[in-house]
Design an enzyme around this catalytic site. Sequence first.
Site, short mmCIF file in Angstrom:
data_model
loop_
_atom_site.label_atom_id
_atom_site.label_comp_id
_atom_site.label_asym_id
_atom_site.label_seq_id
_atom_site.Cartn_x
_atom_site.Cartn_y
_atom_site.Cartn_z
N THR A 155 -37.96 87.09 27.42
CA THR A 155 -37.10 87.77 28.39
C THR A 155 -37.67 89.13 28.88
OG1 THR A 155 -35.27 86.31 28.11
CG2 THR A 155 -34.75 88.28 29.14
N HIS B 83 -40.45 89.17 31.09
CA HIS B 83 -40.09 88.84 32.33
C HIS B 83 -39.42 90.39 32.95
CE1 HIS B 83 -40.17 84.75 33.01
NE2 HIS B 83 -39.72 84.53 31.96
N HIS C 149 -33.36 92.35 22.52
CA HIS C 149 -32.16 91.73 21.93
C HIS C 149 -32.54 90.81 20.78
CE1 HIS C 149 -33.95 88.85 24.91
NE2 HIS C 149 -33.71 88.03 24.09
N CYS D 135 -16.23 87.09 26.14
CA CYS D 135 -15.12 87.67 26.70
C CYS D 135 -13.89 87.63 25.72
CB CYS D 135 -14.48 87.09 28.35
SG CYS D 135 -14.04 85.64 28.22
#
EC number: 1.1.1.103
Length: 341
Positions: free
Chosen positions: A40, A43, A63, A93
């Site tokens: 990632t 990217h 990360h 959440c």
Amino acid sequence: MKALSKLKAEEGIWMTDVPEPEVGHNDLLIKIRKTAICGTDVHIYNWDDWSQKTIPVPMVVGHEYVGEVVGIGQEVKGFKIGDRVSGEGHITCGHCRNCRGGRTHLCRNTTGVGVNRPGCFAEYLVIPAFNAFKIPDNISDDLASIFDPFGNAVHTALSFDLVGEDVLVSGAGPIGVMAAAVAKHVGARHVVITDVNEYRLELARKMGVTRAVNVAKESLNDVMAELGMTEGFDVGLEMSGAPPAFRTMLDTMNHGGRIAMLGIPPSDMSIDWTKVIFKGLFIKGIYGREMFETWYKMAALIQSGLDLSPIITHRFSIDDFQKGFDAMRSGQSGKVILSWD
């Protein structure tokens, strides 16, 4: 503090100074020791279509990490200063149906560390204490820093019973290679991995797969015959996102076979659905890691003897971060570790 950031809407990543993050009531402040470069992050470096639609600029990225707790929010329990931790990069959440039902990895409101909020390529990181995972003393910093991608591999591989089964892994990137190693470690019979990158296939061989097959040079059907497989693979782990690889997987699965898909194919990928229907195949999509069952399994797998060390091929100081990104972008690497000490 020192940080690697996406400062411009163009190819590249830059070292910069940013303010130290503030610790909220339910947060941990982590002093970063080591980070790893993810696909990632590549990217984001390349500034491809996905990155342009997703990443706010400027943004501290990254990360995959391990570090030490140096600050604790006043509502936090269960952690102390000095704890060595990594952490779940998906911030959920807590109030949607899946979160309330204990299926937090399926939260519809997930935000990503180093994607939607500041990441770990910095001297300090703040995350919710809920997302932190204590690292056992007998697991090294290097291995702890790759728990995020290792978790993708574990989640994918352990989606189905593997004991005594024949497993096909398509895609020998670091996550695919680790998934193949997990499958072999937990008792699969034959674990066959396919790719066209000979460097990464050699990493898979070092990790103990039954066969690492360069499909540009060798027929998968011939390999199956050589192994005495007459009915096809029982389990498929699709890690490549490459349409030809997925089509080959559908061709070579046994009837009733089970496929876990982590690789992201093009949105317009076409397949022969009659093979899915008439073979009675089961296809499961994989995103991230189960919180936190996957994390406990990762630690247990390493403690029970799974050796991931061959997958870490390059180590650099953070000041040499460009060499690390160059190695990752070349395709001639496994995992690349950046040290912040």
